[in-house]
Design an enzyme around this catalytic site. Structure first.
Site, PDB file in Angstrom:
ATOM      1  N   SER A 157      -2.246   1.619   5.192  1.00 42.99           N
ATOM      2  CA  SER A 157      -1.721   1.237   3.876  1.00 42.99           C
ATOM      3  C   SER A 157      -2.473   1.997   2.793  1.00 42.99           C
ATOM      4  O   SER A 157      -3.615   2.412   3.004  1.00 42.99           O
ATOM      5  CB  SER A 157      -1.925  -0.260   3.647  1.00 42.99           C
ATOM      6  OG  SER A 157      -3.296  -0.530   3.402  1.00 42.99           O
ATOM      7  N   ASP A 158      -1.873   2.164   1.644  1.00 42.02           N
ATOM      8  CA  ASP A 158      -2.627   2.654   0.496  1.00 42.02           C
ATOM      9  C   ASP A 158      -3.635   1.558   0.130  1.00 42.02           C
ATOM     10  O   ASP A 158      -3.490   0.405   0.534  1.00 42.02           O
ATOM     11  CB  ASP A 158      -1.710   2.993  -0.683  1.00 42.02           C
ATOM     12  CG  ASP A 158      -2.387   4.006  -1.610  1.00 42.02           C
ATOM     13  OD1 ASP A 158      -3.625   4.123  -1.568  1.00 42.02           O
ATOM     14  OD2 ASP A 158      -1.677   4.681  -2.385  1.00 42.02           O
ATOM     15  N   CYS A 159      -4.673   1.947  -0.646  1.00 41.28           N
ATOM     16  CA  CYS A 159      -5.809   1.034  -0.744  1.00 41.28           C
ATOM     17  C   CYS A 159      -5.480  -0.226  -1.537  1.00 41.28           C
ATOM     18  O   CYS A 159      -5.128  -0.160  -2.710  1.00 41.28           O
ATOM     19  CB  CYS A 159      -7.001   1.796  -1.261  1.00 41.28           C
ATOM     20  SG  CYS A 159      -7.445   3.021   0.008  1.00 41.28           S
TER      21      CYS A 159
END
Ligand SMILES: *[C@@H]1O[C@H](CO)[C@@H](O)[C@H](O)[C@H]1NC(C)=O
Ligand SMILES: *[C@@H]1O[C@H](CO)[C@@H](O)[C@H](O)[C@H]1NC(C)=O
Length: 768
Positions: free
Chosen positions: A285-287
């Site tokens: 996932s993106d952060c």
């Protein structure tokens, strides 16, 4: 005193030693317990080793492996691991996995990606990846970096205002796809399917290209995307990254696509990336995007549902703490099973095994010999310079202006807020460079310089320093204005409102040009395009160069081009629009295609046909090139799949276009083009042959699309032949409005550069 010195010296020694030998991540040969365990047995298939390890872990241990800051498993001699490192255009310290310290104070800082993209040289992109991964491995061996790099960013540069456009290879899907697969192959070092030099990651999947614009931010943005645009624009680079680049990871984005967060979309993740494209790797996932989906988007009612939805959709790793906190609850509530968690871990641990992390001593492995001596080497720094040379784009050159000569122009006024730029030259997602050569320093190697900033910073809010700048121009033989943007104007979380130069920059340029004694050269240092129509139309401005963010050696490259040591050959990887275009179009509108019914102009050279400042693919040289077609077919016969020979052929048609799925692509011959490139001028140079296609009239689109490019070096007065093998299914197909790829029957037009056109008739072979 001397004892203290001795102690300090001792400490220093320890530091050096610790920087040169990293303890094994797992399977330390000295560990008697794990030595005999199957997951440590280097000769067993990775699949077997991964299953053995997962079978030994308890649920709590597993859950702590679902996040970037993965915990160690001390009872099996496994250390903690930070998954988040970055290497967009050089090893970067943006992620917590990498630090510049001790024996590794810096790394080679290549030009920002938009500049490298302008080289249109796939060999170069791969070469950069090879150098970056050498330095990354060296830093890993020294204990200051990870092996999993969340680069490259291959989103389509759809809107010129996007603050992260600089990180991307531009607006064209074919170009971005080629960049993605070349850079990833360079990074990952494809010497063996089961081994990885480092693991790359193509991000941010998908249709993520808005950061913060007009009250809309990426954490809340719902990108409404048609199936057609997804298939032939937004997903193209990701597909190539997985299928051709064999990337080890894909990152899903913050935004929603058509009402669903990408990291929770089973169609986008499990069905497409893993099912259709066959990712051999992990999805991250993106952060904090799993947290964002729950906290900001309120997409699920409970945090456990968010954890379950993402893992079931195909997410394997969370950048952020969310899954470590909420996955156990999701299992307790029956929303998720331990088998789902095992599946995710299989994907992440397989990548760690392919990286050699379970093979014991790092020094005994491939690349184990790389160390501080392999970082910032003269050869690596020279490649950074070559990249800058190849990426510089000459946009305008009034007769007799460039190149300058040290004889005729012994004194140069070097003016502008970016004239002495250093850190600005490396853009974002950068590291600490080995060193810098600013434009001023570069020009000083050729001529005497008079330096005036003209403005305070690129914001250029006042014209108080204009007097000194104008005076410098009147005392010099030529004037170089280094203007543009920096990360205070275009950046992550910061999209532009306007594509004009900020503050009083325009006024400074015009006034200096007016006063200049000799030629005035405008050098634009910026990632995204700017509307410089005023300069293009000003006869006092002799030449315009775009250098993007040219990296640590940018100043040398600029000077080499200005003085003709290097002949520029870069081409724009994105359209330069007039301000009038952006003031009419919402950044939140993702439609690629023009729609006259609602006054929508369309996006990028493929669909927008209005006025531009400079078009995609544009770039001049100090010499001139011509093309001629040496060989090309005029007719291509498409074979259909065997299982449908006696079906009524019209059932396969819609608008006289045949589904790629129904054609037998393998037995359709490739479309072979031979193009001769002649250098008509007096200077050697490199030229990129750009090949576009237009499908027959009445098909889905009549616009031209890039389908091939090849860069060649041609000496003055000579000729080179470029051979390209294109494929009908891949290169002449288009997505229909349902996102289904079809090939139109009839006359396709092949465009070679701006000057040459060729017709190819595509027909179905009915086999009778
Ligand atoms: C093929 O199908 C179309 C429409 O269903 C029909 O009009 C046509 O007669 C068929 N042709 C043959 C050769 O069967
Ligand atoms: C492409 O880049 C490579 C690597 O820097 C270089 O050797 C080659 O000359 C470049 N090609 C052209 C045609 O400039």
């Amino acid at each position: 005193m001397s004892r203290n010195y001795f102690f300090l010296f001792f400490l220093f020694l320890c530091l050096i030693l610790s920087a040169e030998a990293r303890a094994p991540f797992a399977c330390d040969p000295r560990n008697g317990l794990t030595r005999s365990m199957r997951f440590c047995k280097v000769n067993l298939p990775i699949k077997v080793r991964v299953q053995d390890l997962i079978g030994r872990l308890n649920l709590q241990e597993k859950i702590r492996l679902l996040v970037n800051n993965a915990a160690g498993v001390p009872r099996f001699g496994i250390q903690g691991y930070e998954w988040w490192s970055e290497a967009l255009h050089g090893v970067s310290d943006v992620g917590p996995g990498t630090k510049f310290q001790g024996a590794f104070p810096g790394a080679t800082s290549f030009p920002q990606v938009i500049t490298s993209a302008a080289s249109f040289n796939a060999t170069l992109w791969q070469a950069i990846g090879e150098v970056v991964s050498d330095e990354a491995r060296a830093m890993y061996n020294g204990g200051t970096a990870g092996l999993t790099y969340w680069s490259p960013n291959v989103n389509i540069f759809r809107d010129p205002r996007w603050g992260r456009g600089q990180e991307t290879p531009g607006e064209d899907p074919f170009l971005a796809a080629k960049y993605a697969s070349s850079y990833v192959q360079g990074l990952q070092g494809h010497y063996n399917k089961n081994r990885l030099k480092v693991a790359a990651c193509c991000k941010h999947y998908t249709a993520y290209d808005l950061d913060n614009w007009n009250g809309i931010d990426r954490y809340h943005f719902n990108a409404r995307v048609s199936k057609q645009d997804l298939e032939d624009t937004y997903n193209v680079p990701f597909k190539a990254c997985v299928e051709e680049g064999q990337v080890a990871s894909v990152m899903c984005s913050y935004n929603q696509v058509n009402g669903k967060p990408t990291c929770a979309d089973v169609d986008l993740l499990r069905n497409t990336i893993r099912g259709q494209w066959r990712l051999n790797g992990y999805i991250v996932s993106d952060c904090d995007s799993v947290g964002v989906m729950y906290d900001s988007q309120h997409y699920t009612r409970t945090p456990e549902e968010a954890a379950a939805d993402t893992i079931k959709a195909g997410l394997d790793l969370d950048c952020g703490p969310f899954l470590a906190v909420h996955t156990e609850g999701a299992i307790t509530k029956g929303l998720l099973t331990e088998a789902d968690v095992n599946q995710a871990l299989t994907n992440t641990i397989t990548v760690q095994m392919r990286l050699g992390m379970f093979d014991g001593e790092p020094s005994a492995q491939p690349f184990g010999n790389l160390g501080p001596k392999d970082v910032c080497t003269p050869a690596h720094q020279d490649l950074a310079l070559q990249t800058a040379h190849q990426g510089i784009v000459l946009l305008q050159n009034r007769p007799g202006s460039l190149p300058l000569s040290a004889d005729q122009h012994p004194t140069i006024a070097v003016i502008g807020p970016n004239a002495d730029a250093t850190v600005t030259m490396i853009g974002n997602y950068a590291g600490v460079a080995c060193g810098y050569t600013s434009p001023l320093q570069g020009i000083s190697r050729y001529a005497k310089t008079i330096h005036e900033a003209g403005c305070i910073g690129v914001a250029c809010n006042s014209n108080q320093q204009f007097g000194a700048a104008i005076s410098a121009a009147t005392h010099a033989d030529a004037t170089v204005l280094v203007m543009g943007l920096d990360q205070s104007i275009e950046a992550e979380a910061l999209d532009r409102k306007s594509v004009l130069l900020p503050g009083h920059q325009q006024e400074l340029i015009s006034r200096v040009a007016m006063a200049s004694r000799g030629p005035t050269i405008l050098v634009l240092m910026c990632g995204g395009p700017v509307d410089v129509s005023f300069a293009k139309n000003d006869p006092k401005i002799s030449a315009i160069l775009w250098i993007g963010y040219p990296g640590q050696a940018g100043g040398t490259a600029i000077a080499d081009v200005l003085f003709g040591t290097t002949n520029p050959g870069g081409k724009l990887p994105m359209t330069w629009y007039p301000q009038d275009y952006v003031s009419k179009i919402s950044m939140a509108d993702l439609a690629m295609r023009a729609n006259p019914a609602r006054g929508y102009p369309g996006r990028t050279y493929r669909f927008y046909k209005g006025p531009v400042v400079f078009p995609f693919g544009f770039g001049l040289s100090y010499t001139s090139f011509t093309h001629s077609l040496a060989q090309a077919p005029t007719k291509m016969m498409l074979a259909l799949k065997n299982q449908i020979p006696n079906t009524n052929i019209s059932k396969l048609h819609t608008n006289n276009a045949i589904r790629v799925l129904h054609t037998n692509c393998d037995s359709t011959p490739s479309l072979s083009l031979h193009i001769d490139v002649t250098n008509m001028g007096k200077m050697d140079g490199s030229h990129t042959v750009l090949v576009y296609s237009t499908p027959p009239n009445g098909a889905q689109s009549t616009e031209k699309h890039l389908i091939g490019f090849e860069k060649v070096h041609v000496s003055a007065g000579s000729q080179q032949r470029v051979r390209m093998n294109l494929h009908v299914c891949k290169h002449l197909s288009r997505a229909d409005e349902f996102g289904i790829r079809r090939i139109s029957m009839g006359e396709h037009i092949i465009h070679i550069g701006y000057d040459l056109k060729h017709q190819i008739s595509v027909q179905v072979d009915l086999g009778n």
